[in-house]
Design an enzyme around this catalytic site. Structure first.
Site, PDB file in Angstrom:
ATOM      1  N   PRO A   2       0.833  -1.204   0.000  1.00 42.50           N
ATOM      2  CA  PRO A   2       0.000   0.000   0.000  1.00 42.50           C
ATOM      3  C   PRO A   2       0.868   1.254   0.000  1.00 42.50           C
ATOM      4  CG  PRO A   2      -0.521  -1.492   1.834  1.00 42.50           C
ATOM      5  CD  PRO A   2       0.804  -1.881   1.299  1.00 42.50           C
ATOM      6  N   GLU A   3       0.691   2.064  -1.012  1.00 40.23           N
ATOM      7  CA  GLU A   3       1.376   3.338  -1.098  1.00 40.23           C
ATOM      8  C   GLU A   3       0.350   4.435  -0.782  1.00 40.23           C
ATOM      9  OE1 GLU A   3       3.632   3.533  -4.801  1.00 40.23           O
ATOM     10  OE2 GLU A   3       3.690   1.361  -4.920  1.00 40.23           O
TER      11      GLU A   3
END
Length: 278
Positions: A2-3
């Site tokens: 997850p960015e």
DNA sequence: ATCGGTGTTGGAAT
DNA sequence: GATTCCAACACCGA
């Protein structure tokens, strides 16, 4: 995994369902997830309090609590924070922690690789959360001006992709969005940061903001593990231009896309649109 | 079936 | 200080 866009999507999806509900109990199944204090102390401090706000810095989620505390969550590679309206739904195999809100559902931290972290800190006091304390500029904020970006890049001999991934410079870019931004700006990932022209910097600055904003609108990129706070997949994987597309045709010029390790990370680029020598 | 690779980060080594 | 490398862990696909 997850960015910034994925973490922001989780924030937006959880916001309407986790606030103002007293925490009735906390289960920690993977003790290691709690970083800065013993798990039982962590539990005791949380039970009885409600979340009063949920914000984000870079890839960190910040749950503000009653009584001046703040819960800091980082999903690392495979973490998920998902709200379940019913406790009768069986726990996923790799559930690390559960925050129960009595009859009002529960928030579960699921994490296959168990790299995710939780810290409970006095509100705003991030000294014990190292990565958060040293976090760089928020790329979608007004503070991320072109001037600010030029200062960050000035005199830096490091590869531009390494700089984009450096969280102490810009907060929230990861491997996917670094590659997508560089492609959109037409810049090779191994160019030295200081070698970029003013025009290239401006294109990259714009590209970073556009790619992140677009990915948020599509609820993030789901390759495998990432889910929103409601357990749903994102759809930006269908909009990616080059990430994971080694050997496919460049969407802009048709040349075969390449990849190689840059700064230890798989990096995709178009050898025609992103030249090593400017 | 073994092995290399995976979206992140921090700490050790250089 | 800047930069590179690897481990933390589980799983998947070649």
């Amino acid at each position: 995994m997850p960015e910034l866009p994925e973490v922001e999507t989780v924030r937006r999806s959880l916001l309407p369902v986790v606030l103002a509900k007293p925490i009735s109990s906390v289960d920690i199944f993977t003790e290691r997830i709690v970083q800065n204090r013993p798990a039982d102390e962590f539990r005791d401090l949380l039970v009885g309090r409600s979340f009063v706000d949920l914000t984000r810095r870079g890839k960190y989620l910040l749950f503000a609590l009653e009584g001046g505390w703040e819960l800091v969550a980082h999903l690392r590679m495979t973490g998920r924070l998902i709200y379940y309206s019913s406790p009768s739904i069986p726990l996923a195999k790799h559930t690390s922690a559960v925050f129960r809100f009595g009859a009002e559902g529960e928030l579960r931290f699921e994490d296959v690789r168990k790299f995710g972290t939780l810290d409970l800190v006095p509100a705003g006091d991030y000294r014990s959360v190292k990565g958060l304390y040293t976090l760089g500029v928020e790329p979608l904020s007004e503070a991320f001006t072109l001037d600010r970006f030029q200062e960050l890049v000035h005199g830096r001999k490091t590869k531009i992709k390494s700089l984009l991934l450096d969280q102490t410079k810009i907060a929230g870019l990861g491997n996917i969005y670094a590659d997508e931004s560089l492609f959109m700006a037409g810049i090779h990932p191994e160019r030295s940061a200081e070698s970029l022209t003013a025009e290239e910097l401006e294109r990259l600055h714009t590209a970073i903001r556009e790619v992140l904003q677009l990915a948020i609108e599509h609820q993030g990129t789901t390759f495998r593990d990432y889910r929103t706070g409601f357990g749903r997949e994102g759809s930006f994987q269908n909009q990616l231009q080059i990430y994971g597309k080694k050997g496919e045709e460049c969407p802009r010029c048709g040349v075969s896309l390449q990849y190689r390790k840059v700064a230890g990370r798989t990096s995709h680029f178009c050898p025609h649109c992103q030249r090593e020598q400017p």
